[in-house]
Scaffold this motif. Structure first.
Motif, PDB file in Angstrom:
ATOM      1  N   GLY A 210       0.830  -1.122  -0.078  1.00 33.74           N
ATOM      2  CA  GLY A 210       0.131  -0.065  -0.067  1.00 33.74           C
ATOM      3  C   GLY A 210       0.687   1.372   0.120  1.00 33.74           C
ATOM      4  O   GLY A 210       0.179   2.225  -0.524  1.00 33.74           O
ATOM      5  N   LEU A 211       2.033   1.270   0.447  1.00 36.74           N
ATOM      6  CA  LEU A 211       2.861   2.224   0.612  1.00 36.74           C
ATOM      7  C   LEU A 211       3.517   2.822  -0.879  1.00 36.74           C
ATOM      8  O   LEU A 211       3.643   4.139  -1.012  1.00 36.74           O
ATOM      9  CB  LEU A 211       4.072   1.890   1.683  1.00 36.74           C
ATOM     10  CG  LEU A 211       5.060   3.151   1.620  1.00 36.74           C
ATOM     11  CD1 LEU A 211       4.350   4.607   2.665  1.00 36.74           C
ATOM     12  CD2 LEU A 211       6.358   2.603   2.532  1.00 36.74           C
ATOM     13  N   HIS A 212       3.518   1.914  -1.613  1.00 36.77           N
ATOM     14  CA  HIS A 212       3.892   2.443  -3.166  1.00 36.77           C
ATOM     15  C   HIS A 212       2.508   2.201  -3.986  1.00 36.77           C
ATOM     16  O   HIS A 212       2.688   2.147  -5.341  1.00 36.77           O
ATOM     17  CB  HIS A 212       4.885   1.272  -3.673  1.00 36.77           C
ATOM     18  CG  HIS A 212       6.056   1.313  -2.579  1.00 36.77           C
ATOM     19  ND1 HIS A 212       6.157   0.531  -1.489  1.00 36.77           N
ATOM     20  CD2 HIS A 212       7.282   2.054  -2.657  1.00 36.77           C
ATOM     21  CE1 HIS A 212       7.333   0.578  -0.853  1.00 36.77           C
ATOM     22  NE2 HIS A 212       7.820   1.760  -1.601  1.00 36.77           N
TER      23      HIS A 212
ATOM     24  N   VAL B 184      -4.854   5.682  -0.337  1.00 39.06           N
ATOM     25  CA  VAL B 184      -4.429   4.293   0.298  1.00 39.06           C
ATOM     26  C   VAL B 184      -2.782   4.438   0.868  1.00 39.06           C
ATOM     27  O   VAL B 184      -2.509   4.165   1.968  1.00 39.06           O
ATOM     28  CB  VAL B 184      -4.394   3.389  -0.902  1.00 39.06           C
ATOM     29  CG1 VAL B 184      -3.365   2.266  -0.579  1.00 39.06           C
ATOM     30  CG2 VAL B 184      -5.706   2.976  -1.200  1.00 39.06           C
ATOM     31  N   VAL B 185      -2.014   5.364   0.201  1.00 37.45           N
ATOM     32  CA  VAL B 185      -0.717   5.660   0.604  1.00 37.45           C
ATOM     33  C   VAL B 185      -0.792   6.496   2.033  1.00 37.45           C
ATOM     34  O   VAL B 185      -0.092   6.267   2.965  1.00 37.45           O
ATOM     35  CB  VAL B 185       0.160   6.413  -0.257  1.00 37.45           C
ATOM     36  CG1 VAL B 185       1.543   6.603   0.232  1.00 37.45           C
ATOM     37  CG2 VAL B 185       0.135   5.865  -1.556  1.00 37.45           C
TER      38      VAL B 185
ATOM     39  N   ASP C 227       1.172  16.348  -1.366  1.00 41.02           N
ATOM     40  CA  ASP C 227       0.080  16.187  -0.252  1.00 41.02           C
ATOM     41  C   ASP C 227       0.593  15.168   0.738  1.00 41.02           C
ATOM     42  O   ASP C 227      -0.101  15.290   1.812  1.00 41.02           O
ATOM     43  CB  ASP C 227      -1.151  16.037  -0.885  1.00 41.02           C
ATOM     44  CG  ASP C 227      -1.846  17.311  -1.869  1.00 41.02           C
ATOM     45  OD1 ASP C 227      -1.312  18.135  -1.511  1.00 41.02           O
ATOM     46  OD2 ASP C 227      -2.637  16.947  -2.431  1.00 41.02           O
ATOM     47  N   LEU C 228       1.296  14.129   0.693  1.00 33.32           N
ATOM     48  CA  LEU C 228       1.621  13.302   1.287  1.00 33.32           C
ATOM     49  C   LEU C 228       2.726  13.391   2.292  1.00 33.32           C
ATOM     50  O   LEU C 228       3.178  12.749   3.395  1.00 33.32           O
ATOM     51  CB  LEU C 228       2.046  11.881   0.594  1.00 33.32           C
ATOM     52  CG  LEU C 228       0.811  11.382  -0.130  1.00 33.32           C
ATOM     53  CD1 LEU C 228       1.307  10.136  -1.195  1.00 33.32           C
ATOM     54  CD2 LEU C 228      -0.038  10.486   0.749  1.00 33.32           C
ATOM     55  N   VAL C 229       3.251  14.390   2.160  1.00 30.89           N
ATOM     56  CA  VAL C 229       4.492  14.979   2.875  1.00 30.89           C
ATOM     57  C   VAL C 229       4.386  15.031   4.485  1.00 30.89           C
ATOM     58  O   VAL C 229       4.868  14.413   5.285  1.00 30.89           O
ATOM     59  CB  VAL C 229       5.334  16.157   2.439  1.00 30.89           C
ATOM     60  CG1 VAL C 229       6.464  16.512   3.333  1.00 30.89           C
ATOM     61  CG2 VAL C 229       6.046  15.867   0.955  1.00 30.89           C
ATOM     62  N   SER C 230       3.165  15.725   4.852  1.00 29.06           N
ATOM     63  CA  SER C 230       2.969  16.123   6.062  1.00 29.06           C
ATOM     64  C   SER C 230       2.513  14.572   6.799  1.00 29.06           C
ATOM     65  O   SER C 230       3.083  14.289   7.914  1.00 29.06           O
ATOM     66  CB  SER C 230       1.638  16.818   6.323  1.00 29.06           C
ATOM     67  OG  SER C 230       1.993  18.167   5.955  1.00 29.06           O
TER      68      SER C 230
END
Length: 308
Positions: free
Chosen positions: A153-155, A161-162, A225-228
């Protein structure tokens, strides 16, 4: 199935007199539901369900995942009541049993279905955020399955999902850090070594995901948007595995043949964990500081690291 998640809205808060009845029936429903599902739902090469029966089983599996996620969300019942103890059960036991039952049914092939994939990782993130201690109680096989799906899911191409996988990693790492800081076992042996689905010994999950997340942030394509969310997963991982983190930093620096880039990377890595008076706590203020540090770090180094 006789029950669907539409009949159990997550915003509903049940009275004490209904709690015990609800969870006793959920236990029975879980048993009968999973028994009625096959060990594997047939999937064709075109990633479509082969028969009407498979479609129905797919819907049942989604309903089961959604119900378990609703239980984990803590919006369904009044947790201040004693009625659950009166009836000899509690939510964590029900969810643990449910996860143990559905795990064998969730294959990587099944996770190619977007809706089922979302339901599964929604359950996993809720579960690990609310009951992280349950991970140490999982069998080796179930634990390896959870870790394998988290890595998948991380990829994933779906940003949601990530995001859910990153929140799951934050929950696992922060739980272990706080528990070991209090002299407890935390994730126990799972934090040091575990057997994968093929029975091979692997390094502890915190080591594994610290490596994976740093590689993801520095070298892979993803939405900013995923950085935080990634920052909130990375901070407890670093605090749990400070020795490995330092080795990974040294490896990154040593690979830089350009003196200018080497100096920039060295300074950026120092700022990542030292700027803004960052401490070794996992409170809201410290998370905010680290999010800012990570944003600045990636702006400084990601461009030249990806071109080398």
């Amino acid at each position: 199935m006789g029950v669907t998640t539409k009949e159990l809205p997550s915003a509903l808060c049940l009275e004490e007199s209904l709690c015990g009845w609800l969870f006793s029936n959920i236990c029975n429903w879980l048993l009968t539901s999973v028994i009625s599902l096959p060990s594997q739902i047939s999937v064709s090469l075109s990633s479509s369900l082969q028969t009407e029966a498979d479609t129905e089983k797919y819907r049942d599996l989604r309903a089961l995942l959604q119900l378990l996620a609703n239980l984990c969300s803590k919006d369904l019942v009044d947790f201040s009541s004693d009625s659950l103890e009166t009836h000899g059960t509690n939510i964590s036991q029900v969810v643990h049993m449910g996860l143990h039952m559905v795990n064998p049914l969730i294959t990587l092939e099944m996770l190619k279905y977007p809706k089922l994939c979302h339901d599964y990782f929604s359950l996993l993130s809720y579960l690990l955020e609310v009951y992280p201690e349950m991970v140490s109680q999982l069998s080796s096989e179930s634990f390896a399955h959870v870790i394998g799906t988290l890595d998948y899911g991380l990829h994933h191409q779906d940003i949601e999902v990530v995001d859910m996988c990153l929140r799951s990693l934050k929950a696992l790492a922060s739980y272990h850090y706080k528990e070991t800081g209090a002299g407890k076992a935390g994730l126990g042996s799972h934090a040091t070594v575990y057997k994968d689905r093929d029975g091979n010994c692997q390094e502890g999950i915190l080591n594994q995901f610290l490596r994976s997340l740093m590689k993801f942030l520095l070298f892979e394509d993803y939405s900013t948007d995923l950085v935080s969310t990634a920052a909130e997963a990375l901070l407890p991982l670093i605090l749990c595995e400070q020795g490995l983190y330092q080795r990974l930093c040294n490896e990154l620096i040593e690979r830089q043949s350009n003196p200018t880039f080497r100096l920039r990377l060295t300074n950026a890595l120092q700022s990542l964990t030292n700027s803004n008076h960052l401490s070794s706590t996992l409170d809201r203020t410290n998370y905010q500081k680290f999010r800012k540090n990570l944003h600045n770090f990636l702006i400084e180094v990601r461009g030249f690291l990806r071109t080398i």
